[in-house]
Design an enzyme around this catalytic site. Structure first.
Site: not given
Length: 479
Positions: A79-80, A234
């Site tokens: 992520m991110h 995830d």
């Protein structure tokens, strides 16, 4: 036999698995990836490397099993990450990864604006997407001015696979631009970052169809033009793979980092506790996470320090026993939950002449257990109660560590039978939902091999070490 493909884009590898309608694993393949760290605090990957890894992984799976009955593809990913595309659809610069911390000043500036916590339900962490893009605005203005789309890593894979710029709720919730309760982009927060909704991908649920495999790729791989699901970030994908989808279900992940994950029927934000409150990968569900930055990573650090493997360090621990005087704080790279402290660092306290590598290892395991208790209490402050949890990740191979964690948390920890119940399976399950219209009922928990029960005799000594652990953090954090 109908089959489904799950693609999990990790930090160090891309994994592809092929399953049937009963979740039986038919084929799998992983392709390694490398991270570039050109400066202190930077962590980057070339998105084009993900294309090559996916190409190789899918080709390898197709060589292992018959993919002619493929019905759907699901995606999972770290992520991110900030993946910035120009109008031609090509990346403008390397992706800034989840563990890239260069945007600390930008994150602090955003977090000081009360709108961000109020709308997103979360602290603006330096690793989140919005502060990274703001760093680009301040430091690479020519790149910022060319941004046509901001995509998360797995969504770049979707763009390559389908030609569609789409994200889904669980991943979008980690950007600092999503109204997490409303499950929609916040025009107000985007405007505060000099961005617009037009530069964001469309939004879908994780089980929705978001496009179909491009005709040229389908021909090249000998696959049908199947639908591609929204997928998940995830941890949410791992929850789908582990069957953690109903209110109160939970898993504890002992990986490089540590995660205490709880599924929620409603939205329960509490930014002050540094608990992540994100959308889940299924409609009308949310989840919370307490995140520890160094779990097995702390043991690997001790392994490098002593020259002994992690397995060797923990092999002679014997039965669970009460903690000794040696205390370890596992803040090797700062901490997320509950402190949101990027500056604190790891500590050993009360070392003496008798402290050997085995005692140090025991203290490391105890320190990580204390960090998980802090996470449990942060979740409990929002009204989330965990009565038992699945134990996942590489650290769950240590029976001693699981006995310790179960006793420290006061909840049974269930260890699944051998198998892959992680993000790649979750992605394949979401692909199955998108292709067949199936719902949460297919996200079943795995069969359990054994359960680690709390030891009541350990309750008092573990509570005592927890108190010392918390006192140590507050005494040391300003040094």
């Amino acid at each position: 036999m109908t089959t489904f493909l799950g693609l999990d884009l990790g930090t160090s590898s891309l994994k592809a698995i092929l399953t049937d309608e009963h979740d039986a694993l038919l084929a799998e393949h992983s392709v390694p990836l490398t991270v570039s760290r050109p400066h202190d605090g930077w962590s980057e990957q070339d998105p084009r490397a993900w294309e090559g890894a996916a190409e190789a992984a899918i080709a390898a799976v197709a060589a292992q099993a018959d993919c002619s009955t493929l019905a759907g593809i699901g995606l999972s990913g770290h992520m991110h990450g900030a993946t910035l595309l120009g109008r031609d659809g090509a990346p403008l610069r390397p992706c800034m990864m989840w563990n890239d911390t260069r945007a600390e000043a930008q994150a602090a500036h955003m977090d000081a604006d009360p709108r961000f916590r109020a709308v997103t339900g979360n602290i603006v962490f330096p690793g989140f997407t919005a502060p990274k893009v703001d760093w680009v605005r301040e430091n690479e203005p020519r790149v910022f001015d060319q941004i046509d789309k901001v995509l998360l890593p797995k969504d770049y894979l979707r763009f390559w696979l389908t030609g569609q710029a789409v994200s889904e709720m669980s991943d979008a919730a980690g950007t600092s631009w999503l109204d997490t309760g409303a499950r929609d982009w916040s025009d107000d927060l985007l405007s505060a970052c000099r961005l617009s909704r037009g530069q964001m991908p469309a939004l879908a649920e994780g089980s929705d169809v978001t496009g179909r495999l491009r005709a040229d790729l389908a021909r090249r791989w000998g696959l049908p033009q199947v639908p591609v699901a929204g997928g998940a970030g995830d941890n949410a994908a791992a929850a789908i793979g582990a069957g953690v989808v109903k209110d109160g279900q939970a898993f504890l992940s002992l990986g490089t980092s540590g995660v205490l994950f709880a599924a929620n029927a409603g939205y329960r934000p509490d930014p002050a506790s540094a608990v992540h409150a994100f959308c889940h990968a299924l409609p009308e569900t949310w989840h919370q996470m307490g995140v520890i930055l160094a779990a097995t990573d702390a043991l690997e650090w001790l392994s490098r320090l002593t020259g002994r493997s992690a397995a060797d360090l923990t092999a002679g621990l014997g039965d669970l026993r009460a903690p000794g005087r040696v205390l370890f704080l596992p803040y090797l790279g700062g901490e997320r939950t509950p402190h949101n402290d990027a500056h604190i660092r790891g500590q050993f306290l009360h070392l003496d002449h008798a402290t050997d590598a085995t005692e140090a290892a025991r203290a490391v395991l105890e320190g990580v257990a204390c960090a998980f208790v802090d996470n449990r209490d942060a979740l409990a402050a929002t009204g989330t109660r965990i009565s038992r949890a699945l134990a996942l990740g590489g650290g769950s191979r240590s029976a001693y560590w699981l006995d310790l964690l179960a006793s420290a948390l006061g909840v049974p920890l269930d260890v699944p039978e051998a198998g892959d119940y992680g993000a790649a399976l979750g992605a394949a399950r979401l692909g199955r939902m998108a292709a067949t219209g199936a719902g949460p009922e297919i996200a079943t928990p795995p069969p359990i091999a054994r359960t680690h029960e709390p030891d009541p005799a350990m309750a008092a000594p573990l509570a005592e070490v927890q108190a010392r652990y918390r006192t140590a953090y507050h005494r040391l954090k300003d040094l």
